[in-house]
Design a protein around this motif. Structure first.
Motif, mmCIF file in Angstrom:
data_model
loop_
_atom_site.group_PDB
_atom_site.id
_atom_site.type_symbol
_atom_site.label_atom_id
_atom_site.label_comp_id
_atom_site.label_asym_id
_atom_site.label_seq_id
_atom_site.Cartn_x
_atom_site.Cartn_y
_atom_site.Cartn_z
ATOM 1 N N ILE A 286 33.182 34.631 34.202
ATOM 2 C CA ILE A 286 33.621 35.061 32.832
ATOM 3 C C ILE A 286 32.536 34.463 31.886
ATOM 4 O O ILE A 286 32.274 35.225 30.952
ATOM 5 C CB ILE A 286 34.941 33.870 32.511
ATOM 6 N N ASN A 290 30.874 37.588 29.423
ATOM 7 C CA ASN A 290 30.888 37.390 28.087
ATOM 8 C C ASN A 290 29.737 37.707 27.557
ATOM 9 O O ASN A 290 29.366 38.457 26.282
ATOM 10 C CB ASN A 290 31.452 36.027 27.610
ATOM 11 N N GLU A 291 28.538 37.013 28.075
ATOM 12 C CA GLU A 291 27.090 37.281 27.449
ATOM 13 C C GLU A 291 26.766 38.760 27.853
ATOM 14 O O GLU A 291 26.100 39.048 26.738
ATOM 15 C CB GLU A 291 26.150 36.336 28.240
ATOM 16 N N LYS A 294 27.983 41.014 24.871
ATOM 17 C CA LYS A 294 26.981 40.709 23.632
ATOM 18 C C LYS A 294 25.822 41.744 23.563
ATOM 19 O O LYS A 294 25.572 42.304 22.561
ATOM 20 C CB LYS A 294 26.751 39.239 23.621
ATOM 21 N N SER A 308 32.142 46.089 32.180
ATOM 22 C CA SER A 308 32.232 44.602 31.858
ATOM 23 C C SER A 308 33.583 44.150 31.517
ATOM 24 O O SER A 308 34.006 43.050 31.908
ATOM 25 C CB SER A 308 31.081 44.297 31.156
ATOM 26 N N LEU A 312 35.588 41.649 33.417
ATOM 27 C CA LEU A 312 36.025 40.166 32.691
ATOM 28 C C LEU A 312 37.541 39.985 32.939
ATOM 29 O O LEU A 312 38.073 38.889 33.156
ATOM 30 C CB LEU A 312 35.763 40.217 31.430
ATOM 31 N N TYR A 316 39.742 36.812 34.605
ATOM 32 C CA TYR A 316 40.811 36.062 33.955
ATOM 33 C C TYR A 316 42.115 36.242 34.671
ATOM 34 O O TYR A 316 42.816 35.047 34.592
ATOM 35 C CB TYR A 316 41.079 36.732 32.507
ATOM 36 N N ASN A 324 44.493 36.864 28.247
ATOM 37 C CA ASN A 324 43.366 37.431 28.091
ATOM 38 C C ASN A 324 42.724 38.529 28.969
ATOM 39 O O ASN A 324 42.323 39.516 28.702
ATOM 40 C CB ASN A 324 41.926 36.325 28.529
ATOM 41 N N TYR A 328 41.588 42.406 27.285
ATOM 42 C CA TYR A 328 40.224 42.932 27.689
ATOM 43 C C TYR A 328 40.601 44.283 28.664
ATOM 44 O O TYR A 328 39.819 45.195 28.336
ATOM 45 C CB TYR A 328 39.337 41.916 28.593
#
Length: 667
Positions: A286, A290-291, A294, A308, A312, A316, A324, A328
């Motif tokens: 996770i 998340n990175e 970005k 991704s 993710l 979750y 979550n 996503y």
């Protein structure tokens, strides 16, 4: 020659757009040498290269050097959005075409070939191939020709046209070796490694990627090193060597951060996060994913972003954060729908069904599965269409390949003329013989590879004929039970069994060989569903000989399925007592024997429709066995006969398969 004020203004705009502002003072600093720019280019440090190119172009130097540096500017757009690269490179090409010196035209050709790669990365496949063909036809520079041929190969690979991709890949490798350029040899080898990976030749993949990493390190090209580390980590992950995979992913992440290359950074993080997810290290997955999002969104990498988001959501789900997970998954699904990315839509509908099932919302879970299966059918049909399209493309490529062969001959003549001016006549003759041997070897290897690809592709297409019907029968089993029963708990049990069966079927249908243990698991699940659908009108017996290690013995997947289906659908139509389907696995010398027997009505009593069905099953199996004997180089056979009782009457059907003994270490 001096550049006009218009040119300088355009270059300043390029600088501002790329780096958020480069002042005139930045451009009038200490002098920059062409050798220092070439070194940065070889190292792949495009972030540092661009401002120094701007500074160099503002100084009064030779036209040919300025043309080379303009090409370096075009190269720097490999970092960032591909659509921007198309536009900026087009402006650079216009500037180069406006320079009258003949010596600068090779840089214009290379820039056009580079622009074609930006078209490809932006998803504009037709424009990319067309521009490459124009570069090859102009034939103004051997390196530009190499870049164009390699880009066509990559484009066909991304379009799943592997035969054409291999053809152009070998052409590019041959030309790179002829040029003797280590950097181009690296590029050509990387393309072949990517194709080997798709074809499942993983030993060749890892061996090739280790070699590529050594070449990139010797070149001092950090950008290439990062790319090779990502690829090597992915291959180790595929081969269930997670520690090695994590090691190379982390090295790639460190290198990408040092370069400031957000595209490579997002790819490395994406792969690491996916691996953590597969290892059930969900919290680490996770954080990393998340990175990833970005950087992938900043770099405009839509496919990486969609995958991704899917990873993710799975992570979750693993920690039971269902809100979550659903959020996503739906975001990934929306992006995939907007771009008609059917395969990613299948993945996310499947994940949504798992999320709803985990939440106890079984009706919604079934709805997602139905949509998923509809999309899977469209994928099967699309794959068949692509196979037909590939044949048509191959015929068209015959003409283009002739042009490329002529181009190679012209290049060889040019190279030999240069050598003849510098070397003795005897050395030139040896060189010509060597070149001829290389060409013969490349074409011979390509022919062998094409034959192998044809066999593999035809086997996969045969399995593709089985899958949709196989899915339909299994889904009908559950649907029939739901109509007959209103017990939600029982229905859920059948749904879980169906999901497991579908997952195994999709996974195994792309494998050439699977273990006997996996085959038995899939057959058992299928027959259990069929027993329920047919009101337990028959039962199934599966017996494995004591001498067999089912986890080690390998065989082609789904070979017996058409005959199991025949037994279920036709053997017991008019039978009053309970039927039996017996499946036996034994070893006879160096052969694996598979016997399927039923106590039904036999072949002779079948209707015309049933005979046609059996004929179809026999036809598919005969074609698969013919191809298997070519690939395995061993005898494979089967027979279908009526069983006779003591009174000489038909008492059912017996199907026998005779397969070579294949162990997992040999497969």
């Amino acid at each position: 020659m001096k550049f006009s004020a218009v040119l300088i203004s355009w270059l300043l705009v390029v600088g501002f757009n790329a780096h958020g502002g480069i002042s005139q003072g930045d451009l009038v600093g200490a002098s920059v040498s062409i050798d220092s720019l070439r070194l940065l280019r070889e190292q792949g440090d495009y972030a540092a290269l661009r401002p120094l190119c701007l500074q160099y172009l503002n100084s009064p130097v030779a036209a040919e050097n300025k043309a080379e540096v303009l090409y370096f500017m075009a190269l720097t757009y490999q970092i960032g959005d591909a659509s921007e690269g198309v536009l900026k490179t087009d402006s650079i090409i216009q500037l180069l075409n406006g320079m009258p010196e003949a010596s600068v035209q090779k840089w214009a050709s290379r820039s056009r070939a580079l622009q074609a790669s930006y078209h490809r990365r932006a998803g504009q496949m037709d424009e990319s191939i067309k521009l490459c063909e124009e570069v090859i036809e102009d034939n103004k520079d051997s390196i530009a020709n190499f870049m164009a041929i390699r880009n066509i190969s990559i484009t066909y690979r991304q379009l799943d046209k592997y035969d054409s991709a291999l053809s152009y890949a070998f052409e590019a490798e041959s030309l790179a070796n002829l040029l003797g350029d280590k950097f181009r040899i690296h590029q050509a080898t990387q393309n072949l490694v990517n194709l080997f990976s798709i074809l499942g030749e993983y030993d060749k993949v890892i061996e090739g990627e280790i070699r590529l990493l050594k070449i990139a390190t010797s070149l001092g090209n950090l950008s290439l090193v990062v790319t090779d580390q990502i690829n090597l980590g992915s291959s180790y992950g595929t081969q269930n060597q997670p520690d090695s995979a994590i090691f190379y992913f982390n090295k790639a992440i460190a290198g990408a951060r040092e370069l400031g290359d957000i595209g490579s950074l997002s790819m490395a993080l994406h792969n690491l996060g996916g691996l953590y997810k597969e290892l059930h290290r969900y919290n680490e997955a996770i954080a990393v994913l998340n990175e990833t999002l970005k950087y992938s969104k900043e770099a405009g990498q839509v496919p990486v972003t969609i995958r991704s988001l899917n990873f993710l959501a799975e992570a979750y789900l693993g920690v039971k954060s269902y809100g979550n997970a659903e959020k996503y998954t739906k975001e990934a699904l929306m992006m995939a729908k907007e771009r008609s990315m059917t395969f990613d839509m299948v993945l996310n509908y499947d994940l949504l069904s798992k999320i709803f099932e985990a939440k106890g919302e079984l009706k919604r879970a079934i709805e997602q599965l139905k949509i998923k299966h509809q999309l899977e059918d469209s994928l099967v049909n699309s794959a068949k269409f692509r196979a037909i399209e590939e044949i048509e493309t191959k015929y068209e490529n015959d003409r283009k390949n002739e042009e490329i062969r002529n181009l190679k001959q012209q290049t060889e003549i040019q190279m030999l003329q240069i050598q003849q001016q510098r070397l003795f006549l005897g050395l030139s003759i040896v060189l010509a013989l060597f070149v001829a041997a290389v060409i013969y070897f490349v074409y011979r290897q390509r022919a062998l590879k094409a034959q192998t690809n044809e066999l593999i592709t035809r086997q996969k297409l045969l399995r593709a004929q089985i899958n949709p019907h196989f899915f339909f029968n299994a889904l009908t089993t559950i649907q029939s039970h739901l109509h007959r029963e209103r017990d939600i708990e029982a229905s859920s049990e059948y749904l879980v069994g169906f999901s497991k069966l579908m997952r195994n079927t999709l996974e195994f249908s792309i494998e050439e060989l699977i273990s006997l243990e996996e085959e038995i698991e899939m057959v058992s699940a299928y027959m259990q569903l069929q027993e329920v659908r047919n009101n337990h009108k028959f039962e199934t017996s599966i017996i494995v000989g004591e001498e067999i290690d089912a986890s080690e013995l390998m065989l082609p997947p789904m070979l017996t399925q058409p005959f199991l289906e025949n037994a279920v659908e036709h053997a017991f139509k008019n039978r009053q007592s309970k039927g039996l389907v017996a499946i036996n696995y034994t070893v006879d010398g160096s052969r694996l024997m598979i016997t399927i027997e039923d106590n039904g009505e036999g072949i002779a009593s079948d209707s015309e429709q049933n005979k046609n069905h059996k004929s179809r099953a026999t036809g598919i199996t005969e074609e698969r066995i013919r191809l298997l004997m070519k690939t395995l180089k061993q005898e494979v056979s089967f027979s279908v006969d009526n069983k006779m009782n003591d009174e000489g009457k038909i008492s059912g059907v017996r199907v026998k398969f005779r397969l070579p003994l294949l162990l997992s270490d040999d497969a």
